[in-house]
Every structure is written in structure tokens, then in C-alpha cells.
Motif scaffolding. Structure first.
Motif, PDB file in Angstrom:
ATOM      1  N   TYR A  19      10.571  -8.988   3.979  1.00  0.00           N
ATOM      2  CA  TYR A  19      11.050  -9.921   4.871  1.00  0.00           C
ATOM      3  C   TYR A  19      12.398  -9.611   5.473  1.00  0.00           C
ATOM      4  CZ  TYR A  19      12.127 -14.706   6.467  1.00  0.00           C
ATOM      5  OH  TYR A  19      12.414 -15.863   7.186  1.00  0.00           O
ATOM      6  N   ALA A  20      13.303  -8.956   4.407  1.00  0.00           N
ATOM      7  CA  ALA A  20      14.549  -8.767   4.679  1.00  0.00           C
ATOM      8  C   ALA A  20      14.599  -7.368   5.699  1.00  0.00           C
ATOM      9  CB  ALA A  20      15.336  -8.670   3.662  1.00  0.00           C
ATOM     10  N   LEU A  21      13.719  -6.570   5.600  1.00  0.00           N
ATOM     11  CA  LEU A  21      13.767  -5.520   6.512  1.00  0.00           C
ATOM     12  C   LEU A  21      13.512  -5.713   7.768  1.00  0.00           C
ATOM     13  CD1 LEU A  21      12.367  -2.629   4.084  1.00  0.00           C
ATOM     14  CD2 LEU A  21      14.590  -2.589   5.048  1.00  0.00           C
ATOM     15  N   THR A  22      12.586  -6.823   7.805  1.00  0.00           N
ATOM     16  CA  THR A  22      12.117  -7.103   9.264  1.00  0.00           C
ATOM     17  C   THR A  22      12.750  -8.234  10.099  1.00  0.00           C
ATOM     18  OG1 THR A  22      10.478  -8.574   8.147  1.00  0.00           O
ATOM     19  CG2 THR A  22       9.665  -6.127   8.641  1.00  0.00           C
ATOM     20  N   ASP A  23      13.871  -8.623   9.029  1.00  0.00           N
ATOM     21  CA  ASP A  23      14.423  -9.832   9.766  1.00  0.00           C
ATOM     22  C   ASP A  23      13.534 -11.172   9.817  1.00  0.00           C
ATOM     23  OD1 ASP A  23      17.103  -8.987   9.401  1.00  0.00           O
ATOM     24  OD2 ASP A  23      16.996  -8.127  11.332  1.00  0.00           O
ATOM     25  N   GLY A  24      12.422 -11.153   9.402  1.00  0.00           N
ATOM     26  CA  GLY A  24      11.359 -12.351   9.369  1.00  0.00           C
ATOM     27  C   GLY A  24      10.581 -12.222  10.770  1.00  0.00           C
ATOM     28  N   ARG A  25      10.606 -10.984  11.405  1.00  0.00           N
ATOM     29  CA  ARG A  25       9.933 -10.599  12.533  1.00  0.00           C
ATOM     30  C   ARG A  25       8.389 -10.488  12.371  1.00  0.00           C
ATOM     31  NH1 ARG A  25      14.136  -7.309  13.086  1.00  0.00           N
ATOM     32  NH2 ARG A  25      13.058  -5.832  12.736  1.00  0.00           N
ATOM     33  N   THR A  26       7.692 -10.857  13.300  1.00  0.00           N
ATOM     34  CA  THR A  26       6.081 -10.492  13.037  1.00  0.00           C
ATOM     35  C   THR A  26       5.754  -9.681  14.428  1.00  0.00           C
ATOM     36  OG1 THR A  26       5.726 -12.495  14.485  1.00  0.00           O
ATOM     37  CG2 THR A  26       5.877 -12.780  12.006  1.00  0.00           C
ATOM     38  N   ALA A  27       6.345  -9.249  15.288  1.00  0.00           N
ATOM     39  CA  ALA A  27       6.082  -8.389  16.036  1.00  0.00           C
ATOM     40  C   ALA A  27       7.232  -7.539  16.598  1.00  0.00           C
ATOM     41  CB  ALA A  27       5.586  -8.946  17.493  1.00  0.00           C
ATOM     42  N   ALA A  28       7.192  -6.275  17.029  1.00  0.00           N
ATOM     43  CA  ALA A  28       8.124  -5.105  17.597  1.00  0.00           C
ATOM     44  C   ALA A  28       8.716  -5.637  18.538  1.00  0.00           C
ATOM     45  CB  ALA A  28       7.579  -4.082  17.423  1.00  0.00           C
ATOM     46  N   ALA A  29      10.079  -5.575  18.858  1.00  0.00           N
ATOM     47  CA  ALA A  29      10.584  -5.960  20.070  1.00  0.00           C
ATOM     48  C   ALA A  29      10.216  -5.154  21.430  1.00  0.00           C
ATOM     49  CB  ALA A  29      12.109  -5.788  19.816  1.00  0.00           C
ATOM     50  N   HIS A  30      10.127  -3.798  21.107  1.00  0.00           N
ATOM     51  CA  HIS A  30       9.925  -2.908  22.549  1.00  0.00           C
ATOM     52  C   HIS A  30       8.786  -1.913  22.383  1.00  0.00           C
ATOM     53  CE1 HIS A  30      14.346  -4.436  23.016  1.00  0.00           C
ATOM     54  NE2 HIS A  30      13.721  -4.331  24.306  1.00  0.00           N
ATOM     55  N   ALA A  31       8.721  -1.217  21.043  1.00  0.00           N
ATOM     56  CA  ALA A  31       7.854  -0.281  20.871  1.00  0.00           C
ATOM     57  C   ALA A  31       6.398  -0.823  20.375  1.00  0.00           C
ATOM     58  CB  ALA A  31       8.570   0.692  19.584  1.00  0.00           C
ATOM     59  N   THR A  84       4.628  -1.198  10.854  1.00  0.00           N
ATOM     60  CA  THR A  84       4.820  -0.973  12.392  1.00  0.00           C
ATOM     61  C   THR A  84       6.096  -1.713  12.734  1.00  0.00           C
ATOM     62  OG1 THR A  84       3.208  -2.907  12.880  1.00  0.00           O
ATOM     63  CG2 THR A  84       2.450  -0.696  12.845  1.00  0.00           C
ATOM     64  N   LEU A  85       6.284  -2.735  12.186  1.00  0.00           N
ATOM     65  CA  LEU A  85       7.642  -3.612  12.501  1.00  0.00           C
ATOM     66  C   LEU A  85       8.881  -2.824  12.048  1.00  0.00           C
ATOM     67  CD1 LEU A  85       6.772  -7.167  11.348  1.00  0.00           C
ATOM     68  CD2 LEU A  85       6.790  -6.598  13.564  1.00  0.00           C
ATOM     69  N   LEU A  86       8.793  -2.201  10.901  1.00  0.00           N
ATOM     70  CA  LEU A  86       9.811  -1.301  10.391  1.00  0.00           C
ATOM     71  C   LEU A  86      10.067  -0.016  11.426  1.00  0.00           C
ATOM     72  CD1 LEU A  86       9.282  -0.982   6.718  1.00  0.00           C
ATOM     73  CD2 LEU A  86      11.007  -2.504   7.780  1.00  0.00           C
ATOM     74  N   LEU A  90      13.196   1.034  13.907  1.00  0.00           N
ATOM     75  CA  LEU A  90      13.558   2.460  14.006  1.00  0.00           C
ATOM     76  C   LEU A  90      13.615   2.898  15.371  1.00  0.00           C
ATOM     77  CD1 LEU A  90      12.264   3.974  10.730  1.00  0.00           C
ATOM     78  CD2 LEU A  90      14.777   3.279  11.243  1.00  0.00           C
ATOM     79  N   ALA A  91      12.682   2.795  16.011  1.00  0.00           N
ATOM     80  CA  ALA A  91      12.362   3.120  17.465  1.00  0.00           C
ATOM     81  C   ALA A  91      13.363   2.447  18.394  1.00  0.00           C
ATOM     82  CB  ALA A  91      11.079   2.911  17.995  1.00  0.00           C
ATOM     83  N   ASP A  92      13.689   1.339  18.307  1.00  0.00           N
ATOM     84  CA  ASP A  92      14.440   0.688  18.950  1.00  0.00           C
ATOM     85  C   ASP A  92      16.190   0.770  18.900  1.00  0.00           C
ATOM     86  OD1 ASP A  92      12.405  -0.785  20.169  1.00  0.00           O
ATOM     87  OD2 ASP A  92      12.897  -2.619  19.042  1.00  0.00           O
ATOM     88  N   ARG A  93      16.182   1.508  17.599  1.00  0.00           N
ATOM     89  CA  ARG A  93      17.551   1.780  17.553  1.00  0.00           C
ATOM     90  C   ARG A  93      17.757   3.360  17.651  1.00  0.00           C
ATOM     91  NH1 ARG A  93      20.589  -1.038  12.924  1.00  0.00           N
ATOM     92  NH2 ARG A  93      19.364  -3.066  12.770  1.00  0.00           N
TER      93      ARG A  93
END
Length: 123
Positions: A19-31, A84-86, A90-93
Motif C-alpha cells: 500500500y505504501a509503495l503504490t501510495d494506495g493507487r489501483t491503476a498506473a498513471a501512464h504505462a 504492475t503498479l510498481l 518506475l516507468a513514469d520515473r
């Protein structure tokens, strides 16, 4: 009665909660990553301040090879969706590169299929 002895502490690196690694996200922003997308770490030094899991992924996917999303998830024992979120983060960064799966014409090579089979058997 014997004196209570302290319990041994587990050794190894501390893992961050998903949860902390994904900041609670459930979908990747761009990738958009599928389980058969190939991941390769971007060239450069691995920043020691990154979360342990990110460092493991970058080390595992060192160029020129790379690994499939499903293989990374299996090796790290993390479910596919959080993985996939992690990887999306990494892809977004700009820390990883991702390549879509091979086209159908590329998967008819028997030698390639045998290498894939052998790689999966080693896991």
C-alpha cells in the motif's frame, strides 16, 4: 522457572508494505503493462534511497536482457496487480523501459518457445 530469553529478530531487509509503495493507487498513471510485457532497467546507477523492492526490480532487469512482468512478480512473490503498479511507477520515473509482447509472427519460432519453456521451468 527459566528466565525468558529474547526472541531472535528476523534477518534481512525490511520490506515496504505494498500500500505504501503504490501510495494506495489501483491503476498506473501512464504505462500500460500486461503480464507478458518485457521490462528492462534504464542505464545508470541504482539510487540507494529507492525502496528495497524497486532496487530489486532494477537489479533483476538489468540490460540487455530484461524480464516479463509475470516473471518479476513471481520471483518477488508479489501479486500481479501490485507489481504492475510498481512497474508503472518506475516507468513514469524513467527508471525502466518496457516493450510490448512479441507479435504473433515472432512467437512461431520453435527455438524461442523452447527457451521460454526452459526459463519458466527454472523459476
Amino acid at each position: 522457572m527459566p528466565q525468558d530469553e529474547p526472541q531472535p529478530q528476523p534477518t534481512g531487509r525490511r520490506r515496504t508494505r505494498l500500500y505504501a509503495l503504490t501510495d494506495g493507487r489501483t491503476a498506473a498513471a501512464h504505462a500500460v503493462l500486461t503480464m507478458d510485457t518485457t521490462i528492462t532497467a534504464a542505464d545508470g546507477e541504482v539510487d540507494g534511497t529507492l525502496p528495497t523492492e524497486w532496487q530489486e526490480i532494477l537489479a533483476m532487469c538489468a540490460p540487455p536482457g530484461g524480464r516479463a512482468v509475470a516473471e518479476i512478480a513471481a520471483r518477488m512473490r508479489i501479486r500481479l496487480t501490485p507489481m504492475t503498479l510498481l512497474l508503472g511507477e518506475l516507468a513514469d520515473r524513467g527508471l525502466i523501459h518496457h516493450r510490448p509482447p512479441l507479435a504473433v509472427a515472432e512467437t512461431t519460432d520453435v527455438h524461442l518457445l523452447q527457451r521460454i519453456r526452459d526459463s519458466l521451468a527454472r523459476i
